[in-house]
Design an enzyme around this catalytic site. Structure first.
Site, short mmCIF file in Angstrom:
data_model
loop_
_atom_site.label_atom_id
_atom_site.label_comp_id
_atom_site.label_asym_id
_atom_site.label_seq_id
_atom_site.Cartn_x
_atom_site.Cartn_y
_atom_site.Cartn_z
N ASN A 36 -19.76 3.18 10.42
CA ASN A 36 -19.17 1.92 10.12
C ASN A 36 -19.03 1.20 11.05
OD1 ASN A 36 -19.32 2.40 7.27
ND2 ASN A 36 -16.86 2.78 7.14
N ARG A 43 -18.78 8.83 8.13
CA ARG A 43 -18.82 7.31 7.67
C ARG A 43 -17.79 6.46 8.60
NH1 ARG A 43 -18.70 10.11 2.41
NH2 ARG A 43 -16.52 9.74 2.33
N LYS A 73 -12.94 0.97 4.07
CA LYS A 73 -11.90 1.95 3.96
C LYS A 73 -12.93 3.38 4.07
CE LYS A 73 -10.29 5.54 1.14
NZ LYS A 73 -10.78 6.17 0.15
N SER A 74 -12.69 4.21 4.77
CA SER A 74 -13.15 5.63 4.76
C SER A 74 -12.11 6.80 5.56
CB SER A 74 -14.50 5.47 5.69
OG SER A 74 -15.11 6.82 5.47
N TYR A 84 0.79 -1.15 0.12
CA TYR A 84 0.04 -0.01 -0.07
C TYR A 84 1.00 1.27 -0.02
CZ TYR A 84 -3.85 -3.11 1.58
OH TYR A 84 -4.93 -4.10 1.54
#
Length: 287
Positions: free
Chosen positions: A253, A249, A243-244, A63
């Site tokens: 989540n 959000r 992912k956020s 990543y």
């Protein structure tokens, strides 16, 4: 026919917020996915996620954000023992000695003395060395450098090779969403006691988020479609890693443990499965 309130409450109680991967190793069922965030975006997202209640962060060597994730953790001021940290290494390190080097490099980049979960990112079967890598991981676990090990994107055939070498896999991180449920894969996990972590748990296009099977429960429980799908994931017994970078959000989540989907609602989401394979074929793709 809708389940009674008592039945729904019982279902909620049965779905905790964590699961045990190994004796004494407890993983939060909702984690923060960090791909493709890098640099300040990743550091800020991790810092804010921890402030918003996340205790499970997922990253990887490929990543390119392990340093940023580490910076976000430091900014948060959280005690390292209160955080579950997962990262993954690539095929360059697929050997017993290489895994030890991969651990050292990852730990330095993140700024930690140990990892909670260290994963082989892709099997790279043509290279033929993932069994050696898994053997190296078991040694790191025996030494306490990692608390648990696992794999990612491993098909049943790859998992059988590990089993033939006497290696019991604690967890496999794979793509799972309502349209890509990988039924045979998940059945193999269930049969062999392998925990499933779902990456891209909300899909990439997200078309199913507007399906009545998702929209109906969202209206019924006053939740977003994404919350309903994440509830479906954890109620199915999976870890989910959305992912956020958005504060609202992120909080949403995490807020999927105060309600339960009924058996018919779960079945309706299950029925969204298209049978399509994951986006990438791990017999052909890897890094």
């Amino acid at each position: 026919m809708r389940e009674t309130a008592a039945e729904a409450t019982a279902t909620t109680a049965e779905t905790g917020t964590t699961a045990e991967l190994a004796p004494g190793v407890v993983i939060p069922l909702i984690g923060l996915g960090t791909w493709p965030m890098t640099g300040e975006d990743a550091a800020s997202a991790v810092d804010r996620a921890i402030a918003n209640g996340y205790r499970h962060i997922d990253t990887a060597e490929n990543y390119g954000n392990e340093e940023a994730v580490g910076e976000g953790i430091r900014r948060s001021g959280i005690d390292r023992g209160d955080l579950f940290l997962t990262t993954k290494f690539n095929r360059h390190w697929h050997s017993k000695a290489g895994v030890r080097e991969a651990f050292g490099a990852a730990a330095r980049r993140i700024g930690t003395e140990y990892l909670d979960l260290f994963l082989i990112h892709w099997p790279n079967p043509a290279q033929g060395r993932f069994v050696e890598a898994a053997e190296g991981l078991t040694r790191l676990a025996e030494e306490g450098l990692i608390r648990c090990w696992g794999v990612s994107n491993f098909k049943p055939a790859h998992l059988r090779e590990l089993q033939a070498a006497g290696l019991d896999v604690p967890l496999n991180q794979v793509q799972v969403d309502p349209e890509h449920q990988q039924s045979d894969q998940l059945a193999f996990h269930a049969e062999h006691g392998i925990a499933t972590a779902a990456y891209s748990p909300l899909g990439r296009g997200g078309g199913f988020l507007s399906d009545p099977a998702v929209m109906g429960p969202a209206g019924e429980y006053g939740k977003t479609p994404a919350q309903v799908v994440l509830r479906w994931q954890v109620q199915s017994g999976r870890v989910a890693i959305p992912k956020s970078a958005d504060d609202g959000r992120q909080r949403e989540n995490l807020d999927v443990f105060g309600f339960a989907l009924t058996t018919p609602e779960m079945a309706a989401i299950d029925a969204l499965n298209t049978g399509a394979p994951p986006r990438l074929d791990s017999d052909e793709f890897g890094h």
